[in-house]
Scaffold this motif. Structure first.
Motif, PDB file in Angstrom:
ATOM      1  N   TYR A 273       1.104  -1.033  -0.173  1.00  0.00           N
ATOM      2  CA  TYR A 273      -0.095   0.247  -0.185  1.00  0.00           C
ATOM      3  C   TYR A 273       0.693   1.334   0.372  1.00  0.00           C
ATOM      4  O   TYR A 273       0.598   2.089  -0.365  1.00  0.00           O
ATOM      5  CB  TYR A 273      -1.163   0.262   1.081  1.00  0.00           C
ATOM      6  CG  TYR A 273      -1.982  -1.358   1.688  1.00  0.00           C
ATOM      7  CD1 TYR A 273      -2.905  -2.097   0.228  1.00  0.00           C
ATOM      8  CD2 TYR A 273      -1.545  -2.343   2.508  1.00  0.00           C
ATOM      9  CE1 TYR A 273      -3.811  -2.979   0.517  1.00  0.00           C
ATOM     10  CE2 TYR A 273      -2.003  -3.100   2.231  1.00  0.00           C
ATOM     11  CZ  TYR A 273      -3.185  -3.544   1.506  1.00  0.00           C
ATOM     12  OH  TYR A 273      -3.797  -4.154   1.815  1.00  0.00           O
ATOM     13  N   THR A 274       2.235   1.208   0.884  1.00  0.00           N
ATOM     14  CA  THR A 274       2.729   2.574   0.123  1.00  0.00           C
ATOM     15  C   THR A 274       3.906   2.364  -0.719  1.00  0.00           C
ATOM     16  O   THR A 274       4.428   3.426  -0.947  1.00  0.00           O
ATOM     17  CB  THR A 274       4.169   2.419   1.855  1.00  0.00           C
ATOM     18  OG1 THR A 274       5.027   0.824   2.094  1.00  0.00           O
ATOM     19  CG2 THR A 274       2.857   2.653   3.109  1.00  0.00           C
ATOM     20  N   LEU A 275       3.664   1.733  -1.139  1.00  0.00           N
ATOM     21  CA  LEU A 275       4.969   1.586  -2.492  1.00  0.00           C
ATOM     22  C   LEU A 275       5.150   1.017  -3.953  1.00  0.00           C
ATOM     23  O   LEU A 275       4.963   1.907  -4.845  1.00  0.00           O
ATOM     24  CB  LEU A 275       6.197   0.497  -2.191  1.00  0.00           C
ATOM     25  CG  LEU A 275       7.321   1.081  -1.042  1.00  0.00           C
ATOM     26  CD1 LEU A 275       7.918  -0.745  -0.700  1.00  0.00           C
ATOM     27  CD2 LEU A 275       7.187   2.541  -0.750  1.00  0.00           C
TER      28      LEU A 275
ATOM     29  N   THR B 184      19.805   1.318  -4.497  1.00  0.00           N
ATOM     30  CA  THR B 184      19.003   2.165  -2.772  1.00  0.00           C
ATOM     31  C   THR B 184      19.505   2.005  -1.773  1.00  0.00           C
ATOM     32  O   THR B 184      20.544   2.150  -1.463  1.00  0.00           O
ATOM     33  CB  THR B 184      17.755   0.566  -2.917  1.00  0.00           C
ATOM     34  OG1 THR B 184      18.203   0.097  -2.146  1.00  0.00           O
ATOM     35  CG2 THR B 184      17.090   1.184  -4.612  1.00  0.00           C
ATOM     36  N   VAL B 185      18.756   2.509  -0.987  1.00  0.00           N
ATOM     37  CA  VAL B 185      19.096   3.462   0.720  1.00  0.00           C
ATOM     38  C   VAL B 185      17.752   3.588   0.840  1.00  0.00           C
ATOM     39  O   VAL B 185      17.327   4.064   0.643  1.00  0.00           O
ATOM     40  CB  VAL B 185      19.678   5.213   0.763  1.00  0.00           C
ATOM     41  CG1 VAL B 185      19.374   6.299   0.419  1.00  0.00           C
ATOM     42  CG2 VAL B 185      20.203   4.802   2.313  1.00  0.00           C
ATOM     43  N   GLU B 186      17.522   3.232   2.302  1.00  0.00           N
ATOM     44  CA  GLU B 186      16.547   3.231   3.243  1.00  0.00           C
ATOM     45  C   GLU B 186      17.007   3.303   4.782  1.00  0.00           C
ATOM     46  O   GLU B 186      17.882   3.291   5.258  1.00  0.00           O
ATOM     47  CB  GLU B 186      15.558   1.820   3.976  1.00  0.00           C
ATOM     48  CG  GLU B 186      16.051   0.916   3.770  1.00  0.00           C
ATOM     49  CD  GLU B 186      15.170  -0.517   3.425  1.00  0.00           C
ATOM     50  OE1 GLU B 186      13.389   0.025   3.347  1.00  0.00           O
ATOM     51  OE2 GLU B 186      14.992  -1.273   3.307  1.00  0.00           O
ATOM     52  N   ILE B 187      16.049   3.930   5.309  1.00  0.00           N
ATOM     53  CA  ILE B 187      16.113   4.146   7.205  1.00  0.00           C
ATOM     54  C   ILE B 187      16.987   3.610   8.016  1.00  0.00           C
ATOM     55  O   ILE B 187      15.893   2.037   7.308  1.00  0.00           O
ATOM     56  CB  ILE B 187      15.320   5.358   7.564  1.00  0.00           C
ATOM     57  CG1 ILE B 187      15.985   6.282   8.484  1.00  0.00           C
ATOM     58  CG2 ILE B 187      14.158   4.656   7.874  1.00  0.00           C
ATOM     59  CD1 ILE B 187      15.194   7.334   8.634  1.00  0.00           C
ATOM     60  N   ILE B 188      17.450   3.312   9.236  1.00  0.00           N
ATOM     61  CA  ILE B 188      17.354   1.879   9.061  1.00  0.00           C
ATOM     62  C   ILE B 188      16.228   1.653  10.596  1.00  0.00           C
ATOM     63  O   ILE B 188      16.351   0.369   9.657  1.00  0.00           O
ATOM     64  CB  ILE B 188      19.036   2.269  10.228  1.00  0.00           C
ATOM     65  CG1 ILE B 188      18.789   0.224  11.416  1.00  0.00           C
ATOM     66  CG2 ILE B 188      18.248   2.987  11.385  1.00  0.00           C
ATOM     67  CD1 ILE B 188      19.774  -0.181  10.075  1.00  0.00           C
TER      68      ILE B 188
ATOM     69  N   ARG C 103      10.975   5.011   3.390  1.00  0.00           N
ATOM     70  CA  ARG C 103      10.496   4.310   1.873  1.00  0.00           C
ATOM     71  C   ARG C 103      11.827   4.238   1.788  1.00  0.00           C
ATOM     72  O   ARG C 103      13.272   5.039   2.096  1.00  0.00           O
ATOM     73  CB  ARG C 103      10.454   5.673   1.980  1.00  0.00           C
ATOM     74  CG  ARG C 103      10.681   6.850   1.202  1.00  0.00           C
ATOM     75  CD  ARG C 103      10.348   8.108   0.097  1.00  0.00           C
ATOM     76  NE  ARG C 103       9.818   7.185  -1.499  1.00  0.00           N
ATOM     77  CZ  ARG C 103      10.761   7.973  -2.543  1.00  0.00           C
ATOM     78  NH1 ARG C 103      11.972   8.643  -1.525  1.00  0.00           N
ATOM     79  NH2 ARG C 103      10.781   6.968  -3.256  1.00  0.00           N
ATOM     80  N   LEU C 104      12.141   3.046   0.298  1.00  0.00           N
ATOM     81  CA  LEU C 104      12.989   3.279  -0.081  1.00  0.00           C
ATOM     82  C   LEU C 104      13.724   3.686  -1.230  1.00  0.00           C
ATOM     83  O   LEU C 104      12.968   4.766  -2.194  1.00  0.00           O
ATOM     84  CB  LEU C 104      13.071   1.630  -0.770  1.00  0.00           C
ATOM     85  CG  LEU C 104      14.001   1.151  -1.667  1.00  0.00           C
ATOM     86  CD1 LEU C 104      15.589   0.554  -0.060  1.00  0.00           C
ATOM     87  CD2 LEU C 104      14.125  -0.491  -2.400  1.00  0.00           C
ATOM     88  N   ALA C 105      14.632   4.891  -0.952  1.00  0.00           N
ATOM     89  CA  ALA C 105      15.158   6.016  -2.654  1.00  0.00           C
ATOM     90  C   ALA C 105      16.451   5.376  -3.313  1.00  0.00           C
ATOM     91  O   ALA C 105      16.817   4.476  -2.175  1.00  0.00           O
ATOM     92  CB  ALA C 105      15.146   6.999  -1.715  1.00  0.00           C
ATOM     93  N   THR C 106      16.287   5.607  -4.248  1.00  0.00           N
ATOM     94  CA  THR C 106      17.359   5.323  -4.836  1.00  0.00           C
ATOM     95  C   THR C 106      18.354   6.286  -4.942  1.00  0.00           C
ATOM     96  O   THR C 106      18.203   7.392  -4.554  1.00  0.00           O
ATOM     97  CB  THR C 106      16.574   5.096  -6.781  1.00  0.00           C
ATOM     98  OG1 THR C 106      16.411   6.856  -7.601  1.00  0.00           O
ATOM     99  CG2 THR C 106      15.007   4.188  -7.019  1.00  0.00           C
TER     100      THR C 106
ATOM    101  N   ILE D 112      15.028  12.618   4.100  1.00  0.00           N
ATOM    102  CA  ILE D 112      13.639  13.773   4.110  1.00  0.00           C
ATOM    103  C   ILE D 112      13.076  13.126   2.804  1.00  0.00           C
ATOM    104  O   ILE D 112      12.036  12.992   3.076  1.00  0.00           O
ATOM    105  CB  ILE D 112      14.080  15.669   3.525  1.00  0.00           C
ATOM    106  CG1 ILE D 112      14.639  15.362   2.313  1.00  0.00           C
ATOM    107  CG2 ILE D 112      14.130  15.948   5.264  1.00  0.00           C
ATOM    108  CD1 ILE D 112      13.674  16.881   1.736  1.00  0.00           C
ATOM    109  N   GLN D 113      14.516  12.670   1.690  1.00  0.00           N
ATOM    110  CA  GLN D 113      13.837  11.815   1.158  1.00  0.00           C
ATOM    111  C   GLN D 113      13.307  10.013   1.580  1.00  0.00           C
ATOM    112  O   GLN D 113      12.654   8.881   1.003  1.00  0.00           O
ATOM    113  CB  GLN D 113      15.121  11.576  -0.115  1.00  0.00           C
ATOM    114  CG  GLN D 113      14.874  13.066  -0.987  1.00  0.00           C
ATOM    115  CD  GLN D 113      14.153  13.200  -1.871  1.00  0.00           C
ATOM    116  OE1 GLN D 113      12.958  12.841  -1.887  1.00  0.00           O
ATOM    117  NE2 GLN D 113      13.530  14.596  -1.600  1.00  0.00           N
ATOM    118  N   LEU D 114      14.289   9.515   2.485  1.00  0.00           N
ATOM    119  CA  LEU D 114      13.734   7.982   3.206  1.00  0.00           C
ATOM    120  C   LEU D 114      11.995   8.364   3.975  1.00  0.00           C
ATOM    121  O   LEU D 114      12.352   7.227   3.994  1.00  0.00           O
ATOM    122  CB  LEU D 114      15.466   8.195   3.849  1.00  0.00           C
ATOM    123  CG  LEU D 114      16.240   8.136   3.281  1.00  0.00           C
ATOM    124  CD1 LEU D 114      17.974   7.894   4.305  1.00  0.00           C
ATOM    125  CD2 LEU D 114      16.347   7.670   1.730  1.00  0.00           C
ATOM    126  N   VAL D 115      11.946   9.048   3.546  1.00  0.00           N
ATOM    127  CA  VAL D 115      10.718   9.407   4.592  1.00  0.00           C
ATOM    128  C   VAL D 115       9.172   9.395   3.689  1.00  0.00           C
ATOM    129  O   VAL D 115       9.642  10.635   2.847  1.00  0.00           O
ATOM    130  CB  VAL D 115      10.221  10.460   5.772  1.00  0.00           C
ATOM    131  CG1 VAL D 115       9.514  10.491   6.990  1.00  0.00           C
ATOM    132  CG2 VAL D 115      11.980   9.922   6.850  1.00  0.00           C
TER     133      VAL D 115
END
Length: 907
Positions: free
Chosen positions: A356-358, A572-576, A527-530, A513-516
């Protein structure tokens, strides 16, 4: 690189300053390095066996560069040559004792003892030739060797060279130093491999290091427990047993709980190990991510183990069949079990809220859910276990078939009670022989009792506490040093953030802020950011030494990106962990300041996905208000918008500019046509003798002229419509013998260009008023026969630079002042005398009147009101008589201009 490792790395120099290798601080007085590095620093042969007594120069370049210290060798285990098969034996270890005071900022590193290091990720920092300030590289720990050393395989940009000798090898999994870099393979320089001395050998050679060494940390910090961590997983034994029973009885089991409640951990470290001990189970895990159907298909293809067909082709074929409804998941499951000689498949969909989020493709989401629902209802040897955040239950329940399936399938994972939390704290430590100071468990429990979502914070605090143990004990002082459970994560994140330069702090904000993902009625989520979304200029901050990934604030990975039928890796990168979103005040502040921007950016991503799915069709680009909004953000936040997003906005701007140019060119062409038409009818007016109505009561098709020397006949148009024109006072009147002139403006385009061109001669007319409220056949407010409003006429006039609006009954002088041309489209409802007078005054004073009528139509249909009941408003037909054409409302309106519409029908 962790703060602890950064503060421990030493640079070993020759007396003249040349860097020859590395070492690391293992106590307040001792540096550990290689014996051959010490020999190199003293200018000796590298394999010189005798223990030196000279002082060795060194410094700590990452915290106190240039501050030279000196040390003497207090323990010496040199390299020994024994045979050609094992040319180097002995540990190659030198322990230096410092003769100077440590500079501020230095800190001994943590040594970790482990039985196995196989496939653990590592990082190492060294000083190869030409890199006196040092470089970092990384890789995977590989096989132990016969001489006691362990091979490491390098994946980073820099290979391990001689300047790395003596460097501490940081084990990412154990979160500590697992060994010391000692050698490369000189016979195979092309192989990116090297060798380390594991910590266990370092301690055997230097018993004084035993106090600095600790067992591998049994706590998982911000990570979920994995299957290999099962022996350290405590506190969920009862729930695990309930889960095992549910899996045996049900085909669908949903583990639902708050973020940070341990849903993934209880499945991976609780459920899976128990099922592994039973026969017949085939177990596989996947995450939906942004392409759930493809990720599911990829998992199924891997389980089928077909080697003769390209895996990508298999994925594409199966995916297509799923989408077309030609393949059942049940059939695929049975085939998988046959190929693997198993009796039951357990498929685990972790982080199910990603659906639902991605996932933005609603059709893909629908197919995905329907496939699973059919399988769990019809397949006896299949079980689906999913983990779902509780705040996304509403999304799951919004689809009725899924809601029905969940009625008896959910297992709600609540917060741990005090007894369970006590097990989490004490039993892993006891298992490794580490004591907990009296009262510390109770102190920690008091901080987390009845607090949902505190489990990851507890694990994180215990991880920090473990690193600060003294003599095999976790202490109150260490707990105070880390700030307690409540502040441990936030303080750690803030500490890492404050260690950044001012420039990097700004870049860190742009990254985070791109990871939220801003919540919409729910909490903010990670969120998973590229790499593109984070920004190429910011990516090194994520991945470099001492960067955000090194600090364990973010996790980097690679995911597959599909373009056409080609799949490539994208970084990709995401918050821990989402606990960081809740607890770190700095990050919460950034999100509040940037919420509007990030909300817009997420909307833009949805539009971009639609554009991509349509094969970049122009119709999916931005237009109008959304494009103006995008241009505004692009101007304000250019550096924070990804290149793909910029490309999308640029493509939208380019399309708009092209269409505006074409529209401008079309308008110019029409203006030229308009001018030509005007000039043509000027010539017509200049030759009145040719087209002048010379006799009274001259009948021209539908129209009768009642006076001489006033009307001019226009050539019969291609639509066989007769039209006439005349001057009246300072204004002009144009009349056409059919209401279709206005109703089908595209067909009557040339006639309209001529008419409006002539009406515009006397003034710079730019405003057109269209009458309504008199039951006009053509108006914006409806008509007797429900004819469509004259939108084509309005569009045509707009292109010529005119505005178009209504003038609603009653017509008066004030309303007429708002326009320069009045259009009346065949009114069947009466005009009052005051309205007729107002229109006449309007024309006399320079206004223009455009009228159309169809007298025979009014006469025919008004005689049969039952056929068209209610087409005029009450009272609008009073006094009308179909036997008297003078009562036709249009004839009353144009009476001052000496013309009438007749009852004759012209074909």
């Amino acid at each position: 690189m962790t703060v602890q490792l950064r503060a421990a790395i030493a640079r070993i120099r020759q007396a003249k300053g040349r860097v020859v290798g590395a070492g690391f601080l293992v106590s307040d007085q001792h540096i550990l390095t290689c014996a051959h590095v010490v020999n190199a620093a003293l200018g000796k042969q590298l394999n010189t066996p005798d223990q030196p007594n000279q002082e060795i120069d060194l410094d700590f370049p990452l915290v106190a560069s240039g501050n030279t210290l000196r040390g003497r060798v207090v323990r010496w285990i040199p390299v020994q040559r024994s045979s050609d098969i094992l040319p180097e034996t002995g540990a190659d270890i030198a322990l230096l004792e410092l003769e100077s005071t440590l500079p501020e900022g230095t800190q001994p590193v943590r040594l970790v003892k482990a039985e196995t290091l196989w496939k653990h990720p590592f990082r190492v920092f060294g000083f190869p030739e030409g890199q006196a300030v040092g470089v970092s590289t990384y890789g995977i720990i590989s096989n132990p060797q016969a001489n006691g050393r362990v091979q490491i395989d390098v994946h980073g940009t820099y290979p391990i060279e001689s300047g790395f000798s003596g460097s501490p090898v940081w084990d990412e999994q154990l979160d500590g130093v697992a060994g010391m870099t000692v050698a490369i393979d000189p016979k195979r320089p092309q192989v990116r491999a090297a060798f380390i001395i594991p910590t266990t050998q370092l301690i055997n050679a230097c018993p004084e290091l035993e106090e600095q060494a600790i067992p591998p940390c049994p706590y998982r910090g911000l990570f979920a427990f994995r299957e290999q961590d099962a022996k350290f997983f405590f506190g969920r034994e009862q729930f695990t047993q309930q889960l095992v029973k549910a899996v045996h009885k049900q085909s669908l089991v949903a583990v639902i709980g708050a973020s940070g409640s341990g849903k993934s951990s209880v499945v991976f470290a609780g459920l899976i190990p128990q099922l592994r001990s039973e026969e017949g189970w085939l177990i596989e895990v996947f995450r939906p991510e942004d392409r759930p159907l493809r990720n599911l298909t990829k998992t199924l293809v891997a389980l089928r183990k077909i080697q003769t067909i390209d895996p990508l082709d298999q994925i594409d074929q199966m995916l297509e069949k799923f989408q077309e409804g030609k393949r059942k998941l049940r059939d695929v499951i049975e085939d998988i079990l046959d190929r693997n000689n198993r009796t039951r498949l357990l498929l685990i969909a972790d982080q199910f809220e990603e659906l639902y989020t991605l996932c933005k493709d609603k059709s893909e989401l629908q197919i995905f859910l329907d496939l699973f629902l059919e399988a769990v209802n019809q397949t006896e040897n299949f079980t689906l276990v999913l983990t779902l955040r509780a705040d996304f239950c509403g999304y799951a329940l919004s689809y009725r078939p899924f809601a029905d399936a969940l009625q008896d399938a959910d297992r709600k994972l609540g917060p741990m009670n005090q007894e369970e939390l006590q097990k989490v704290i004490e039993q892993p430590a006891q298992l490794l022989g580490v004591r907990i100071e009296s009262g510390l468990t109770e102190r920690i429990l008091e901080a987390v009792e009845d607090e949902p979502g505190y489990l990851p914070l507890l694990e994180f605090a215990l991880t920090l506490l473990w690193a600060k143990q003294q003599n095999g004990q976790l202490t109150h002082q260490a707990y105070e040093d880390i700030g307690g459970v409540e502040k441990a994560l936030a303080e750690y994140a803030e500490e890492e953030y404050q260690n950044l330069s001012e420039e990097d702090k700004q870049r860190a904000q742009r990254v985070f802020i791109q990871l939220v993902r801003p919540g919409a009625g729910t909490e903010d989520t990670r969120r998973l950011a590229t790499r593109d979304e984070v920004g190429e200029d910011n990516w090194d901050l994520v991945t470099r030494k001492e960067g955000l990934a090194d600090a364990r604030l973010v996790v980097t990975n690679k995911t597959e990106k599909t373009e056409g039928k080609v799949e490539t890796d994208q970084e990709t990168v995401e918050i821990i962990h989402e606990a960081l979103i809740r607890e770190w005040g700095t990050l919460r502040g950034w999100m509040e300041v940037n919420r509007e921007f990030r909300t817009w950016q997420e909307r833009l991503k949805v539009r971009m996905q639609e554009w991509g799915k349509s094969n970049r069709d122009d119709g999916a680009l931005l237009w109008g208000v959304p494009l103006a909004e995008a241009e505004n953000w692009l101007q304000k936040r250019f550096a924070e918008i990804g290149e793909n997003e910029k490309d999308f906005i640029t493509a939208s701007v380019d399309l708009r500019n092209i269409e505006l140019k074409l529209e401008t060119e079309q308008r110019e062409q029409e203006k030229k046509l308009l001018q030509a038409a005007v000039e043509a009818y000027i010539n017509v007016l200049g030759e009145l003798s040719l087209d002048h109505m010379s006799n009274k009561n001259h009948i021209l098709g539908q129209i009768k002229v009642l006076d001489d020397d006033v009307w001019t006949k226009l050539p019969k148009s291609e639509e066989k419509i007769f039209s006439i024109l005349r001057d009246y006072g300072d204004g002009k009147v144009f009349a056409a013998g059919h209401n279709g002139v206005l109703g089908d403006a595209n067909t009557s385009r040339i006639l309209l260009i001529s008419a409006f061109g002539w009406l515009n001669l006397s003034s710079n007319n730019k405003s057109v008023l269209i009458s309504s409220g008199h039951s006009e056949i053509i108006s914006f407010k409806g008509s007797p026969f429900n004819t469509k409003p004259p939108l084509a006429l309005k569009k045509l006039l707009n292109k010529w630079g005119s505005t178009v609006g209504d003038i609603v009954a009653p017509i008066d002088d004030t309303k007429l002042k708002k326009g320069n041309i009045l259009v009346v489209g065949d009114a069947w409802g009466n005009f009052t005398q005051s309205e007729i007078d107002a229109v006449e005054n309007f024309v006399k004073n320079g206004g223009s009147l455009f009228v159309v009528g169809l007298g025979w139509s009014w006469k025919q249909y008004s005689e049969n009101p039952p056929e068209f009941p209610g087409f005029c408003e009450p009272g609008q037909q009073e006094g009308q008589n179909t036997q008297d054409m003078l009562t036709y409302p249009m004839n009353r309106l144009v009476e001052p201009y000496k013309m009438q519409w007749t009852e004759y029908r012209f074909d």
